[in-house]
Design an enzyme around this catalytic site. Sequence first.
Site, PDB file in Angstrom:
ATOM      1  N   CYS A  25      -9.624   8.694  -3.201  1.00 56.12           N
ATOM      2  CA  CYS A  25     -10.052   7.373  -3.073  1.00 56.12           C
ATOM      3  C   CYS A  25     -11.015   7.162  -1.723  1.00 56.12           C
ATOM      4  CB  CYS A  25      -8.631   6.522  -2.733  1.00 56.12           C
ATOM      5  SG  CYS A  25      -8.842   4.800  -3.145  1.00 56.12           S
ATOM      6  N   CYS A  74     -10.433   4.338   0.339  1.00 57.93           N
ATOM      7  CA  CYS A  74      -9.930   3.598   1.355  1.00 57.93           C
ATOM      8  C   CYS A  74      -9.565   3.949   2.705  1.00 57.93           C
ATOM      9  CB  CYS A  74      -8.782   2.667   0.746  1.00 57.93           C
ATOM     10  SG  CYS A  74      -7.415   3.492   0.146  1.00 57.93           S
ATOM     11  N   CYS A 100     -11.259   0.207  -1.560  1.00 60.28           N
ATOM     12  CA  CYS A 100     -11.110   1.525  -2.557  1.00 60.28           C
ATOM     13  C   CYS A 100     -12.521   1.973  -3.130  1.00 60.28           C
ATOM     14  CB  CYS A 100     -10.024   1.592  -3.499  1.00 60.28           C
ATOM     15  SG  CYS A 100      -8.232   1.143  -2.645  1.00 60.28           S
ATOM     16  N   LYS A 119      -1.450   1.246 -12.037  1.00 62.55           N
ATOM     17  CA  LYS A 119      -1.382   0.897 -10.555  1.00 62.55           C
ATOM     18  C   LYS A 119      -1.258  -0.496 -10.134  1.00 62.55           C
ATOM     19  CE  LYS A 119      -3.150   1.907  -5.839  1.00 62.55           C
ATOM     20  NZ  LYS A 119      -3.906   2.667  -5.030  1.00 62.55           N
ATOM     21  N   ARG A 178      -0.439   1.661   4.189  1.00 58.74           N
ATOM     22  CA  ARG A 178      -1.804   1.021   4.827  1.00 58.74           C
ATOM     23  C   ARG A 178      -1.869   1.416   6.318  1.00 58.74           C
ATOM     24  NH1 ARG A 178      -2.831  -3.884   0.740  1.00 58.74           N
ATOM     25  NH2 ARG A 178      -2.765  -2.510  -1.263  1.00 58.74           N
ATOM     26  N   GLU A 205      -4.913   0.449 -20.268  1.00 60.19           N
ATOM     27  CA  GLU A 205      -5.279   1.358 -19.033  1.00 60.19           C
ATOM     28  C   GLU A 205      -5.057   2.891 -19.379  1.00 60.19           C
ATOM     29  OE1 GLU A 205      -6.706   0.777 -16.176  1.00 60.19           O
ATOM     30  OE2 GLU A 205      -6.525  -1.369 -15.644  1.00 60.19           O
ATOM     31  N   LYS A 227       3.100   3.202 -10.814  1.00 60.86           N
ATOM     32  CA  LYS A 227       3.192   2.940  -9.458  1.00 60.86           C
ATOM     33  C   LYS A 227       3.209   1.476  -8.886  1.00 60.86           C
ATOM     34  CE  LYS A 227       0.327   3.675  -5.125  1.00 60.86           C
ATOM     35  NZ  LYS A 227      -0.711   3.913  -4.694  1.00 60.86           N
ATOM     36  N   SER A 236       5.542   3.493  -0.360  1.00 55.08           N
ATOM     37  CA  SER A 236       6.078   3.465   0.932  1.00 55.08           C
ATOM     38  C   SER A 236       7.209   2.030   1.211  1.00 55.08           C
ATOM     39  CB  SER A 236       4.949   3.106   1.954  1.00 55.08           C
ATOM     40  OG  SER A 236       3.871   1.983   1.434  1.00 55.08           O
ATOM     41  N   TYR A 271       8.488  10.054  -0.639  1.00 53.84           N
ATOM     42  CA  TYR A 271       8.778  10.467   0.816  1.00 53.84           C
ATOM     43  C   TYR A 271      10.183  11.134   1.281  1.00 53.84           C
ATOM     44  CZ  TYR A 271       4.508   7.576   0.828  1.00 53.84           C
ATOM     45  OH  TYR A 271       3.354   7.037   0.715  1.00 53.84           O
TER      46      TYR A 271
END
Length: 324
Positions: free
Chosen positions: A120, A122, A130, A197, A207, A235, A250, A276, A315
């Site tokens: 990406c 970003c 992005c 997404k 972020r 999509e 996601k 996250s 994570y």
Amino acid sequence: MQYPLLRLRRFRKNDTIRKAMRDISIRPENFIQPLFVHPGDEDQEIPTLPGVKRISIKNVKSYLERVKNAKIPSVLIFPIPHDKEKDKSASVCVDPNGSPAEIISKAAEVKDLNIMVDLCLCPYTDHGHCGLINEKKEEIENDSTLEILGKSAVTLAKAGADWVAPSGMMDGMVKYIRQYLDDENLIDTAIMSYSIKFASGFYGPFRDAAHSSPSFSDRKTYQMDYASEKQISLELEQDIQEGADAVMVKPSLMYLDVIQKIKGLCDLPIAAYQVSGEYAMIKAAHEKNLVNEREAFEEIMYALRRAGTDWIISYYALEYLEGL
Ligand code: PBG
């Protein structure tokens, strides 16, 4: 007429039957471990993501050895560049001598581990979006972004990535990236597309971790609207046609219905990304003694598997498996 009720009672009570009825499993092969890697000398704490660190390039190999020991077959790496490497065109991500390529080649020194890299713009743009920006209109330019993504895929694949995972939701990204890779004869490099997404409120801690907040506006012009069900199959279809090798949903827990739906629409591996905010919420609730984090994570992981997830990107993966 009590018979069926008692049968269910026996199913729950009798250990042998209960085990025989367990048709949903979680194995280490069902996980992908995401990690942030930066070019500095020391690991850095991330206040919004307790238990997660930005790992120093110097320590990345030993971290990856831990992942391997836990039998997790794949990692998804987010290279975090030096601040001074950011510019308006994300040039560092196409540079074979830039820190993203350096981080991937260091990681690829660890053998028998599947190296996936987030693809990406970003983390590399000074404005945090992005894609490239048309300065007059402050709009994301889809097509010029595709060219950079294609070149970045080649750079990172040559550095040692086995998979690239485009996450920027640009139209045509999978096709472009496949073409760029094939033109360089990188035919074994696979693509896991962030196909479904959503523009979500749950990406905040990420972020912060990746220093990639947009400096103006939001990502709603390129990420999906969770109020639309129709877009999901469109999509998905586009990514499959363009050559994705695996697809992703996601965030994860709020979108179990979406996972189940696409399971019925395609036979590619399906990844679900526990993002996250989903992770941080459970950690925070655990801190306050509201839930037990281990129990909460495990219950969610089973829910994701039951919905049809092949690969859980979490994570918590390593912590979960090391604690078993
Ligand atoms: C980059 C990217 C983001 C995440 C993964 N890749 C941030 C975003 O789209 O704003 C979020 C992951 C997370 O929250 O854990 N495009």
